[in-house]
Design a protein around this motif. Structure first.
Motif, PDB file in Angstrom:
ATOM      1  N   ALA A 230      -2.575  14.885 -18.954  1.00 29.03           N
ATOM      2  CA  ALA A 230      -3.629  14.172 -18.242  1.00 29.03           C
ATOM      3  C   ALA A 230      -3.463  14.245 -16.731  1.00 29.03           C
ATOM      4  O   ALA A 230      -4.428  14.007 -15.989  1.00 29.03           O
ATOM      5  CB  ALA A 230      -3.674  12.708 -18.687  1.00 29.03           C
ATOM      6  N   TYR A 231      -2.259  14.565 -16.266  1.00 26.66           N
ATOM      7  CA  TYR A 231      -1.982  14.563 -14.829  1.00 26.66           C
ATOM      8  C   TYR A 231      -2.005  15.958 -14.204  1.00 26.66           C
ATOM      9  O   TYR A 231      -1.949  16.091 -12.981  1.00 26.66           O
ATOM     10  CB  TYR A 231      -0.620  13.910 -14.563  1.00 26.66           C
ATOM     11  N   GLU A 232      -2.080  16.987 -15.031  1.00 31.26           N
ATOM     12  CA  GLU A 232      -2.005  18.349 -14.515  1.00 31.26           C
ATOM     13  C   GLU A 232      -3.181  18.656 -13.594  1.00 31.26           C
ATOM     14  O   GLU A 232      -4.343  18.625 -13.998  1.00 31.26           O
ATOM     15  CB  GLU A 232      -1.974  19.357 -15.672  1.00 31.26           C
ATOM     16  N   GLY A 233      -2.886  18.939 -12.328  1.00 27.52           N
ATOM     17  CA  GLY A 233      -3.898  19.313 -11.357  1.00 27.52           C
ATOM     18  C   GLY A 233      -4.853  18.205 -10.985  1.00 27.52           C
ATOM     19  O   GLY A 233      -5.916  18.471 -10.416  1.00 27.52           O
ATOM     20  N   GLN A 234      -4.516  16.959 -11.283  1.00 25.17           N
ATOM     21  CA  GLN A 234      -5.441  15.847 -11.063  1.00 25.17           C
ATOM     22  C   GLN A 234      -5.250  15.206  -9.694  1.00 25.17           C
ATOM     23  O   GLN A 234      -4.116  15.017  -9.230  1.00 25.17           O
ATOM     24  CB  GLN A 234      -5.257  14.792 -12.146  1.00 25.17           C
ATOM     25  N   SER A 235      -6.361  14.850  -9.056  1.00 26.90           N
ATOM     26  CA  SER A 235      -6.287  14.206  -7.744  1.00 26.90           C
ATOM     27  C   SER A 235      -5.686  12.819  -7.879  1.00 26.90           C
ATOM     28  O   SER A 235      -5.984  12.082  -8.818  1.00 26.90           O
ATOM     29  CB  SER A 235      -7.683  14.120  -7.120  1.00 26.90           C
ATOM     30  N   GLY A 236      -4.826  12.490  -6.951  1.00 32.32           N
ATOM     31  CA  GLY A 236      -4.188  11.186  -6.927  1.00 32.32           C
ATOM     32  C   GLY A 236      -2.806  11.144  -7.536  1.00 32.32           C
ATOM     33  O   GLY A 236      -2.033  10.217  -7.271  1.00 32.32           O
ATOM     34  N   PHE A 237      -2.460  12.139  -8.358  1.00 31.83           N
ATOM     35  CA  PHE A 237      -1.133  12.108  -8.978  1.00 31.83           C
ATOM     36  C   PHE A 237      -0.041  12.294  -7.930  1.00 31.83           C
ATOM     37  O   PHE A 237       1.087  11.831  -8.125  1.00 31.83           O
ATOM     38  CB  PHE A 237      -1.012  13.164 -10.078  1.00 31.83           C
ATOM     39  N   ASP A 238      -0.361  12.934  -6.809  1.00 31.64           N
ATOM     40  CA  ASP A 238       0.627  13.073  -5.744  1.00 31.64           C
ATOM     41  C   ASP A 238       1.058  11.703  -5.219  1.00 31.64           C
ATOM     42  O   ASP A 238       2.215  11.508  -4.841  1.00 31.64           O
ATOM     43  CB  ASP A 238       0.078  13.937  -4.602  1.00 31.64           C
ATOM     44  N   PHE A 239       0.141  10.737  -5.221  1.00 37.35           N
ATOM     45  CA  PHE A 239       0.498   9.385  -4.792  1.00 37.35           C
ATOM     46  C   PHE A 239       1.411   8.718  -5.820  1.00 37.35           C
ATOM     47  O   PHE A 239       2.420   8.098  -5.461  1.00 37.35           O
ATOM     48  CB  PHE A 239      -0.760   8.537  -4.588  1.00 37.35           C
ATOM     49  N   ILE A 240       1.093   8.823  -7.093  1.00 38.57           N
ATOM     50  CA  ILE A 240       1.905   8.187  -8.133  1.00 38.57           C
ATOM     51  C   ILE A 240       3.332   8.721  -8.113  1.00 38.57           C
ATOM     52  O   ILE A 240       4.292   7.976  -8.334  1.00 38.57           O
ATOM     53  CB  ILE A 240       1.254   8.378  -9.519  1.00 38.57           C
ATOM     54  N   LYS A 241       3.503   9.980  -7.825  1.00 37.42           N
ATOM     55  CA  LYS A 241       4.847  10.565  -7.830  1.00 37.42           C
ATOM     56  C   LYS A 241       5.745   9.961  -6.756  1.00 37.42           C
ATOM     57  O   LYS A 241       6.958   9.936  -6.916  1.00 37.42           O
ATOM     58  CB  LYS A 241       4.764  12.088  -7.659  1.00 37.42           C
ATOM     59  N   THR A 242       5.173   9.480  -5.668  1.00 36.66           N
ATOM     60  CA  THR A 242       5.999   9.050  -4.536  1.00 36.66           C
ATOM     61  C   THR A 242       6.006   7.544  -4.293  1.00 36.66           C
ATOM     62  O   THR A 242       6.867   7.049  -3.566  1.00 36.66           O
ATOM     63  CB  THR A 242       5.531   9.744  -3.241  1.00 36.66           C
ATOM     64  N   VAL A 243       5.061   6.779  -4.862  1.00 38.43           N
ATOM     65  CA  VAL A 243       4.987   5.359  -4.564  1.00 38.43           C
ATOM     66  C   VAL A 243       6.208   4.631  -5.150  1.00 38.43           C
ATOM     67  O   VAL A 243       6.619   4.892  -6.278  1.00 38.43           O
ATOM     68  CB  VAL A 243       3.681   4.760  -5.118  1.00 38.43           C
ATOM     69  N   PRO A 244       6.837   3.725  -4.386  1.00 38.36           N
ATOM     70  CA  PRO A 244       7.979   2.966  -4.910  1.00 38.36           C
ATOM     71  C   PRO A 244       7.545   1.962  -5.979  1.00 38.36           C
ATOM     72  O   PRO A 244       6.344   1.701  -6.169  1.00 38.36           O
ATOM     73  CB  PRO A 244       8.519   2.230  -3.663  1.00 38.36           C
ATOM     74  N   THR A 245       8.530   1.377  -6.656  1.00 36.79           N
ATOM     75  CA  THR A 245       8.244   0.313  -7.626  1.00 36.79           C
ATOM     76  C   THR A 245       8.926  -0.994  -7.258  1.00 36.79           C
ATOM     77  O   THR A 245       8.690  -2.009  -7.910  1.00 36.79           O
ATOM     78  CB  THR A 245       8.696   0.723  -9.041  1.00 36.79           C
ATOM     79  N   ALA A 246       9.806  -0.992  -6.262  1.00 33.94           N
ATOM     80  CA  ALA A 246      10.421  -2.208  -5.744  1.00 33.94           C
ATOM     81  C   ALA A 246      10.302  -2.160  -4.229  1.00 33.94           C
ATOM     82  O   ALA A 246      10.272  -1.074  -3.634  1.00 33.94           O
ATOM     83  CB  ALA A 246      11.873  -2.328  -6.184  1.00 33.94           C
ATOM     84  N   TRP A 247      10.289  -3.341  -3.595  1.00 32.91           N
ATOM     85  CA  TRP A 247       9.820  -3.413  -2.221  1.00 32.91           C
ATOM     86  C   TRP A 247      10.744  -4.230  -1.333  1.00 32.91           C
ATOM     87  O   TRP A 247      11.534  -5.035  -1.822  1.00 32.91           O
ATOM     88  CB  TRP A 247       8.409  -4.014  -2.199  1.00 32.91           C
ATOM     89  N   ASP A 248      10.586  -4.043  -0.023  1.00 32.00           N
ATOM     90  CA  ASP A 248      11.323  -4.834   0.960  1.00 32.00           C
ATOM     91  C   ASP A 248      10.517  -6.031   1.456  1.00 32.00           C
ATOM     92  O   ASP A 248      11.080  -6.980   1.999  1.00 32.00           O
ATOM     93  CB  ASP A 248      11.725  -3.969   2.165  1.00 32.00           C
ATOM     94  N   GLU A 249       9.212  -5.979   1.293  1.00 35.33           N
ATOM     95  CA  GLU A 249       8.345  -7.059   1.778  1.00 35.33           C
ATOM     96  C   GLU A 249       6.991  -6.937   1.108  1.00 35.33           C
ATOM     97  O   GLU A 249       6.516  -5.832   0.839  1.00 35.33           O
ATOM     98  CB  GLU A 249       8.184  -6.957   3.301  1.00 35.33           C
ATOM     99  N   THR A 250       6.363  -8.099   0.831  1.00 32.40           N
ATOM    100  CA  THR A 250       5.024  -8.140   0.238  1.00 32.40           C
ATOM    101  C   THR A 250       4.155  -9.095   1.038  1.00 32.40           C
ATOM    102  O   THR A 250       4.578 -10.223   1.331  1.00 32.40           O
ATOM    103  CB  THR A 250       5.085  -8.603  -1.231  1.00 32.40           C
ATOM    104  N   ARG A 251       2.942  -8.654   1.372  1.00 32.05           N
ATOM    105  CA  ARG A 251       2.004  -9.508   2.093  1.00 32.05           C
ATOM    106  C   ARG A 251       0.609  -9.408   1.486  1.00 32.05           C
ATOM    107  O   ARG A 251       0.118  -8.306   1.225  1.00 32.05           O
ATOM    108  CB  ARG A 251       1.918  -9.112   3.567  1.00 32.05           C
ATOM    109  N   PHE A 252       0.003 -10.565   1.286  1.00 30.95           N
ATOM    110  CA  PHE A 252      -1.403 -10.618   0.866  1.00 30.95           C
ATOM    111  C   PHE A 252      -2.278 -10.409   2.091  1.00 30.95           C
ATOM    112  O   PHE A 252      -2.065 -11.020   3.140  1.00 30.95           O
ATOM    113  CB  PHE A 252      -1.697 -11.967   0.222  1.00 30.95           C
ATOM    114  N   LEU A 253      -3.297  -9.559   1.947  1.00 27.46           N
ATOM    115  CA  LEU A 253      -4.200  -9.280   3.054  1.00 27.46           C
ATOM    116  C   LEU A 253      -5.541  -9.984   2.908  1.00 27.46           C
ATOM    117  O   LEU A 253      -5.981 -10.679   3.815  1.00 27.46           O
ATOM    118  CB  LEU A 253      -4.411  -7.769   3.194  1.00 27.46           C
ATOM    119  N   ASP A 254      -6.192  -9.808   1.764  1.00 27.88           N
ATOM    120  CA  ASP A 254      -7.527 -10.385   1.642  1.00 27.88           C
ATOM    121  C   ASP A 254      -7.961 -10.357   0.181  1.00 27.88           C
ATOM    122  O   ASP A 254      -7.407  -9.617  -0.638  1.00 27.88           O
ATOM    123  CB  ASP A 254      -8.525  -9.597   2.504  1.00 27.88           C
TER     124      ASP A 254
END
Length: 623
Positions: free
Chosen positions: A513-537
């Motif tokens: 389902a991910y082969e050649g699909q737009s947006g998968f480049d983001f999923i490959k690099t996005v972290p799953t744990a964070w240093d800070e979280t802020r609500f914007l809106d």
């Protein structure tokens, strides 16, 4: 003299360090009130516990009152921030009955800048049996609250309802999220630290909520037993200016038991998963199929592959625990040592699914076997209880897996209550109406996905299992078990990886389902744990926009309901200077995103056009 002075007090007052929140505790321990910013949030509400085989506590006199102030920084592991400030004022009042029984009970209250918590303490040296609590939450107005019905799986939709219109015949799950009469305070009512205790639900009343403890299986008259003293769960009220500001609160974890020992080995990350895209009964386990998912995880940079149901010897279709199944042996055609070797060679760790009834009678034997194989963690399913026995099982599993450096993911689970703070290897859990329902119902709507960020996610990690790449909208969605669709766009699929908390995050679809699909480049690099979280809106009824930081890089995720909208976000959360922004927004159809770079400054704003049932993500890097 001291007793007389305590009894003469009109009430015991505890204020938060910034003095914005105050709790008043009656001198006889029968009720309490909560205010924030001078506005009453909780009107006089009952306190107390009901013994199972004795008269209730009555005619209480305060005999001791101890105050304290704690302020410290607490480092966090694999969660929504690198650390949190634990800053609170506390009061412990001990009461004694004036009757001939002379029983004692203490009430401990803590006031933080982002909420309050209280619990009951019974002295050691005596056994106890508790039937229920008298704890209630009463309102002098009629708040509209986000609520969900209590079910054993804790998988249900949310709705906004005035308290006066709730059905008192139904119980409600954690949390309930409401607004004060003025709207200046939003608050969530829940629980924390169930160790030695039991779960609970809320019974609706025309003027508020009543805590109802989950009884022992087969004995409705007893909810909690203890051989020596008792500490109840914490009753928690989180408070903030906006509903979304509750998302960054660490209150539930702060009142939980803090971790002991070294958990630096806990490694968050994404996992390939073999169940969501296939048939519900599971596909036939083969070395070739498992190696295909391992190869996909390795090529994508994911540290894990979760092997779901069907791998164990004598496995049967969902969902009962067949006694013939042996979870210490794989099916004959699966060479587990070879599979682990193959995965390790590619820097991928294996996680295994098990039914809780298969592991409960032989925890040490099973976990020792998995540790010997080289397994990195386990997913335990179908618990679907929150009584005292099941709460103990959760704690036993968290401790036993931590001792062996194994990750733990609980499914069919009661909602989080701080155990992930005590054992950071308890890295995620279900207790959420998540993406699996796309396989067999239309319940996973865009509005539901947005509401989760303001409700269930407040409690802790949720294994919603995002990553479906057969995207659609409510108008184009069709229910199908194999290669399921979603009712939301590719942009929202990406945004879930920023918005939803889960340090172990599934990439749920089939590798194809991910082969050649737009947006998968983001999923490959996005972290799953964070240093800070802020609500914007955003609001629970419209959309959610969150910013999360990892190192010097910020990630922004936006998810909307069925309505499209233009969202303009202030960038004051960024450090001064220019940033490179890479933006993924909904494309020409539900299965595409358009990726564009631009330069922005922290004194400006960011505008995003989000399509109906859609979303967007932005990565902001200092120039």
């Amino acid at each position: 003299m001291i007793f007389a002075m305590l009894a003469a007090a009109s009430a015991f007052l505890v204020q938060s360090p910034d003095k914005s929140i105050e709790v008043q505790l009656s001198t006889d321990g029968s009720h309490y009130t909560v205010q924030r910013g001078g506005e009453e949030i909780i009107a006089p509400s009952p306190l107390g516990i009901t013994p199972a085989n004795a008269a209730g506590y009555s005619d209480l006199l305060p005999v001791e009152a101890r105050r304290d102030h704690i302020k410290r920084m607490v480092p966090l592991i694999a969660t929504k921030a690198a650390s949190t400030s634990e800053d609170y004022n506390s009061l412990v009042v001990t009461y004694r009955e004036k009757t001939s029984l002379h029983r004692q009970i203490s009430i401990e209250v803590r006031a933080y800048n982002d909420g309050i918590a209280f619990r009951y303490l019974l002295p050691k040296g005596q056994a106890y049996a508790i039937k229920d609590e008298l704890t209630g939450y009463r309102f002098a107005y009629d708040p509209v609250c986000e609520v969900t019905d209590y079910t054993s799986s804790h998988e249900n939709t949310w709705r906004a309802v005035p308290v006066s219109q709730l059905d008192s015949a139904k119980t409600l799950d954690m949390p309930v999220v409401c607004a004060s009469a003025s709207g200046r305070t939003h608050f969530a009512i829940t629980q924390s630290n169930l160790a030695g205790y039991t779960g609970s639900a809320f019974q609706a009343r025309p003027d508020g909520f009543q805590v109802h403890l989950t009884p022992h299986p087969g004995d409705a008259g007893v909810a909690v037993t203890s051989a020596d003293g008792l500490s109840s769960a914490w009753r928690v009220v989180m408070m903030a200016d906006r509903a979304g500001d509750l998302i960054s609160s660490h209150l539930i974890g702060n009142v939980a038991t803090q971790p002991v020992g070294d958990f630096s080995w806990v490694k968050p990350g994404k996992a390939a998963w073999d169940w969501w895209s296939g048939p519900t009964a599971g596909e036939k386990p083969t070395m070739e199929r498992f190696k295909r998912f391992i190869d996909f995880a390795a090529e994508s940079g994911f540290p894990y592959f979760l092997i779901d149901a069907g791998w164990a010897y004598g496995s049967t279709p969902c969902c009962n625990a067949d006694p013939k199944t042996d979870i210490t042996r794989p099916e004959p055609n699966i060479d587990m040592p070879e599979l682990v070797r193959y995965a390790n060679e590619r820097h991928v760790g294996l996680l295994l699914w098990v039914h809780w009834q298969h592991i409960a009678p032989r925890i040490d034997e099973v976990l020792d076997t998995y540790q010997k194989w080289g397994i990195k963690g386990i997913k335990i399913d179908f618990t679907e209880r929150d009584d005292q026995e099941m709460v103990k099982f959760f704690h036993d599993m968290a401790e036993a897996t931590a001792r062996r450096h194994l990750l733990l993911d609980m499914h069919g689970a009661y909602t989080p209550a701080g155990l992930e703070r005590t054992y950071p290897n308890y890295i995620t859990q279900e207790g959420v109406l998540g993406a699996e329902y796309n396989k067999f119902s239309d319940r996973i709507t865009p509005a539901h996905n947005v509401r989760l960020a303001y409700t269930r996610m407040l409690l802790g990690p949720m294994d919603y299992t995002p990553g479906g790449f057969h995207n659609g909208t409510p108008e184009t969605y069709k229910t199908r078990e194999i290669m399921p669709m979603t009712q939301t766009t590719r942009g929202q699929a990406l945004a879930m990886y920023v918005v939803y908390d889960s340090p172990l995050q599934m990439v749920s679809d089939d590798p194809s389902a991910y082969e050649g699909q737009s947006g998968f480049d983001f999923i490959k690099t996005v972290p799953t744990a964070w240093d800070e979280t802020r609500f914007l809106d955003g609001t629970p009824e419209t959309f959610v926009a969150l910013a999360r930081r990892k190192g010097n890089t910020w990630y922004v995720g936006v998810m909307t309901n069925a309505d499209g909208r233009s969202v303009t976000l202030p960038l004051t959360f960024l450090g001064k200077g220019a940033y490179t922004a890479k933006i993924w927004q909904d494309g020409a159809d539900a299965n595409s995103v358009v990726s564009t770079p631009k330069t922005i400054r922290s004194d400006g704003s960011l505008s995003l056009d989000v399509k109906p049932a859609g979303g967007a993500v932005v990565v902001l890097t200092p120039k």
